[in-house]
Design a protein around this motif. Structure first.
Motif, mmCIF file in Angstrom:
data_model
loop_
_atom_site.group_PDB
_atom_site.id
_atom_site.type_symbol
_atom_site.label_atom_id
_atom_site.label_comp_id
_atom_site.label_asym_id
_atom_site.label_seq_id
_atom_site.Cartn_x
_atom_site.Cartn_y
_atom_site.Cartn_z
ATOM 1 N N ALA A 17 0.333 -0.968 -0.410
ATOM 2 C CA ALA A 17 0.186 -0.165 -0.085
ATOM 3 C C ALA A 17 0.921 1.281 0.048
ATOM 4 O O ALA A 17 0.980 1.907 -0.534
ATOM 5 C CB ALA A 17 -1.316 0.181 0.996
ATOM 6 N N GLN A 18 1.593 1.003 0.276
ATOM 7 C CA GLN A 18 2.801 2.280 0.572
ATOM 8 C C GLN A 18 3.470 2.706 -0.078
ATOM 9 O O GLN A 18 3.599 3.239 -1.077
ATOM 10 C CB GLN A 18 4.053 2.140 1.714
ATOM 11 C CG GLN A 18 3.737 2.457 3.224
ATOM 12 C CD GLN A 18 4.888 1.905 4.216
ATOM 13 O OE1 GLN A 18 5.864 1.716 4.012
ATOM 14 N NE2 GLN A 18 5.241 3.026 5.145
ATOM 15 N N GLN A 19 3.905 1.108 -1.269
ATOM 16 C CA GLN A 19 4.560 1.542 -2.926
ATOM 17 C C GLN A 19 3.513 2.221 -3.273
ATOM 18 O O GLN A 19 3.804 3.016 -4.175
ATOM 19 C CB GLN A 19 4.603 0.308 -3.349
ATOM 20 C CG GLN A 19 6.217 -0.121 -2.043
ATOM 21 C CD GLN A 19 7.182 -1.258 -2.715
ATOM 22 O OE1 GLN A 19 5.574 -2.457 -3.640
ATOM 23 N NE2 GLN A 19 7.494 -1.972 -2.695
ATOM 24 N N LEU A 20 2.667 1.619 -3.310
ATOM 25 C CA LEU A 20 1.018 2.132 -4.453
ATOM 26 C C LEU A 20 0.926 4.017 -4.039
ATOM 27 O O LEU A 20 0.935 4.284 -5.323
ATOM 28 C CB LEU A 20 -0.029 1.104 -4.242
ATOM 29 C CG LEU A 20 -0.167 0.001 -4.384
ATOM 30 C CD1 LEU A 20 -1.246 -0.550 -4.636
ATOM 31 C CD2 LEU A 20 0.484 0.235 -6.413
ATOM 32 N N ALA A 21 0.819 4.104 -3.001
ATOM 33 C CA ALA A 21 0.439 6.065 -3.005
ATOM 34 C C ALA A 21 1.993 6.129 -3.535
ATOM 35 O O ALA A 21 1.571 7.047 -3.358
ATOM 36 C CB ALA A 21 0.524 5.880 -1.290
ATOM 37 N N LEU A 22 3.774 5.533 -2.947
ATOM 38 C CA LEU A 22 4.918 6.498 -3.852
ATOM 39 C C LEU A 22 4.635 6.427 -5.113
ATOM 40 O O LEU A 22 4.523 7.415 -5.665
ATOM 41 C CB LEU A 22 5.411 5.806 -3.199
ATOM 42 C CG LEU A 22 6.101 6.173 -1.800
ATOM 43 C CD1 LEU A 22 7.352 5.003 -1.362
ATOM 44 C CD2 LEU A 22 6.565 6.924 -1.520
ATOM 45 N N GLN A 23 4.177 5.072 -5.890
ATOM 46 C CA GLN A 23 3.892 5.820 -7.254
ATOM 47 C C GLN A 23 2.599 6.131 -7.901
ATOM 48 O O GLN A 23 3.153 6.993 -8.587
ATOM 49 C CB GLN A 23 3.654 3.966 -7.614
ATOM 50 C CG GLN A 23 4.553 3.315 -7.822
ATOM 51 C CD GLN A 23 3.813 1.437 -7.960
ATOM 52 O OE1 GLN A 23 2.838 1.172 -8.330
ATOM 53 N NE2 GLN A 23 4.833 0.789 -7.705
ATOM 54 N N ALA A 24 1.745 6.592 -7.145
ATOM 55 C CA ALA A 24 0.946 6.983 -6.955
ATOM 56 C C ALA A 24 1.222 9.144 -7.015
ATOM 57 O O ALA A 24 1.098 9.480 -7.331
ATOM 58 C CB ALA A 24 -0.522 7.731 -6.445
ATOM 59 N N ALA A 25 2.427 9.468 -6.450
ATOM 60 C CA ALA A 25 2.541 10.768 -5.658
ATOM 61 C C ALA A 25 3.284 10.920 -6.590
ATOM 62 O O ALA A 25 3.837 12.374 -7.742
ATOM 63 C CB ALA A 25 3.328 10.974 -4.339
#
Length: 127
Positions: A17-25
């Protein structure tokens, strides 16, 4: 019958979930959000794992990774003399270190009620 609370996400699910949030940012090119999420990543996983994370993010979004690396390499903008006005000297008298009289009593009813609990300087309560 009582319902069972949902299970907490696994460490792997939280990391994803953290990686997906980082990818979105990164995809949004939001430097503040990306830096905030990257700081959380470092806090949870350590500095030694940052290069591995950035490599994985760059593999998914090469342009985003290049944007972040170039942004991180750029120096912070420096203010030119035109942007910064020289401060004007102002003669301000120094305030006294001690007030000559106590602060005025508060006017809000809740503050008046709270202040009524405080002892006066003249009457001291026994501890």
């Amino acid at each position: 019958m009582a319902t069972r609370p949902s299970a907490l996400p696994s460490p792997q699910a939280r990391r994803q979930a953290q990686q997906l949030a980082l990818q979105a940012a990164l995809a949004a090119r939001d430097p503040h959000r990306f830096a905030q999420l990257l700081g959380q990543w470092v806090h949870r996983h350590g500095v030694s794992r940052v290069e591995e994370l950035l490599a994985a993010l760059t593999e998914v979004d090469p342009e985003g990774g290049a944007w972040w690396y170039n942004r991180a390499a750029e120096p912070e903008p420096v203010a030119t003399p035109k942007q910064v006005a020289a401060p004007k000297p102002v003669a301000v008298p120094e305030p006294p270190l001690r007030a000559s009289r106590p602060a005025p009593a508060p006017t809000h009813p809740v503050l008046v009620q709270l202040r009524s609990w405080l002892p006066d300087q003249e009457t001291r309560r026994a501890a």
